[in-house]
Design an enzyme around this catalytic site. Structure first.
Site, short mmCIF file in Angstrom:
data_model
loop_
_atom_site.label_atom_id
_atom_site.label_comp_id
_atom_site.label_asym_id
_atom_site.label_seq_id
_atom_site.Cartn_x
_atom_site.Cartn_y
_atom_site.Cartn_z
N HIS A 1 2.83 0.43 -13.18
CA HIS A 1 3.62 -0.76 -13.48
C HIS A 1 5.10 -0.43 -13.30
O HIS A 1 5.55 0.62 -13.77
CB HIS A 1 3.33 -1.22 -14.92
CG HIS A 1 4.08 -2.46 -15.26
ND1 HIS A 1 3.67 -3.70 -14.85
CD2 HIS A 1 5.24 -2.65 -15.95
CE1 HIS A 1 4.53 -4.62 -15.28
NE2 HIS A 1 5.49 -4.00 -15.95
N MET B 1 -3.29 -7.54 -7.55
CA MET B 1 -2.61 -8.65 -8.23
C MET B 1 -3.55 -9.55 -9.03
O MET B 1 -3.25 -10.72 -9.25
CB MET B 1 -1.82 -9.46 -7.21
CG MET B 1 -0.69 -8.69 -6.55
SD MET B 1 0.43 -7.88 -7.74
CE MET B 1 1.33 -9.32 -8.31
N GLY C 1 0.80 -1.23 0.00
CA GLY C 1 0.00 0.00 0.00
C GLY C 1 0.82 1.27 0.00
O GLY C 1 0.31 2.34 0.32
N SER C 2 2.10 1.18 -0.40
CA SER C 2 2.92 2.40 -0.35
C SER C 2 2.45 3.43 -1.40
O SER C 2 2.55 4.63 -1.16
CB SER C 2 4.40 2.08 -0.53
OG SER C 2 4.64 1.59 -1.82
C1 GRF Z 1 4.14 -1.43 -7.23
O1 GRF Z 1 5.48 -1.74 -7.43
C2 GRF Z 1 3.41 -1.31 -8.55
O2 GRF Z 1 4.24 -0.94 -9.59
C3 GRF Z 1 2.90 -2.71 -8.76
O3 GRF Z 1 2.60 -3.18 -7.48
C4 GRF Z 1 3.41 -2.53 -6.51
C5 GRF Z 1 2.51 -2.02 -5.42
O4 GRF Z 1 3.25 -1.57 -4.33
N1 GRF Z 1 1.78 -2.68 -9.68
P1 GRF Z 1 2.48 -0.91 -3.09
O5 GRF Z 1 1.50 -1.95 -2.56
O6 GRF Z 1 1.82 0.33 -3.57
O7 GRF Z 1 3.57 -0.64 -2.10
#
Ligand code: GRF
Length: 198
Positions: free
Chosen positions: A106, A87, A7-8
């Protein structure tokens, strides 16, 4: 927003909203993973967060789940669906319900390295520059019209982890900027071309 992991990117967008850099609000965060960081981070900010079980498949939502996701998002009256590490591939009925209103980030410079672990694909291939891409979502995998990209240099000393960390940091700049531009109505789309008119 939809996410399955840490969730960053959600946090980066929520912070941009909180400091007035992104004229939007988070209407709802949904996850297919009950114990995900994105749901925790959303609840910590007192924003609406819900787990909806994805059903019987591993890489997509089943029919009931798809209906439940669409209904929850319609009830929340969302204007834009922001995928942040969700995902599962979104299919027909979901895409039709929110046509042209779904964006994704992405971790590579598309069209290079679509699919999983794009930072590792880039490292293994030996490119000297990679980065991240924000794009509209269409029926393909990481194939929609490109809204914005940010480059990240690949260093000789990089491991998959160090490169992934720098790409993540670039994502946290790029994604809020792209969402803000969409929220301000500065983005228009003509075929594959996405035009920014501030
Ligand atoms: C990110 O690296 C994005 O590019 C990919 O999934 C990851 C999600 O990271 N689609 P976060 O959960 O937002 O930290």
């Amino acid at each position: 927003m939809l996410g399955s992991g840490k969730g960053s990117n959600f946090v980066a967008i929520a912070e941009a909203i909180a400091v007035g850099k992104c004229p939007a609000e988070v209407a709802l965060v949904l996850s297919d993973v009950e114990s995900s960081g994105i749901l925790d981070a959303t609840r910590q900010r007192n924003l609406p967060a819900r787990f909806i079980a994805p059903g019987k498949f591993r890489t997509k939502l089943d029919e009931d789940a798809e209906r439940a996701y669409v209904a929850a998002l319609q009830d929340a009256k969302v204007d834009l669906i922001v995928l942040a590490g969700f995902m599962r591939v979104l299919k027909g009925d979901f895409l039709r319900a929110f046509e042209g209103r779904i964006v994704n980030i992405h971790p590579s410079l598309l069209p290079s390295f679509p699919g999983l672990e794009a930072w590792k694909q880039a490292l293994d291939y030996g490119v000297k520059v990679t980065g991240c891409t924000v794009h509209f979502v269409d029926a393909g995998v990481d194939s929609g019209a490109i809204i914005g990209q940010q480059t990240v240099a690949v260093l000789d000393s990089d491991t998959a982890e160090t490169l992934h960390a720098r790409i993540h940091a670039a994502e946290h700049e790029l994604y809020p900027n792209c969402v803000a531009a969409i929220a301000r109505g500065e983005i228009s789309v003509s075929g594959r071309q996405v035009i920014w008119r501030p």
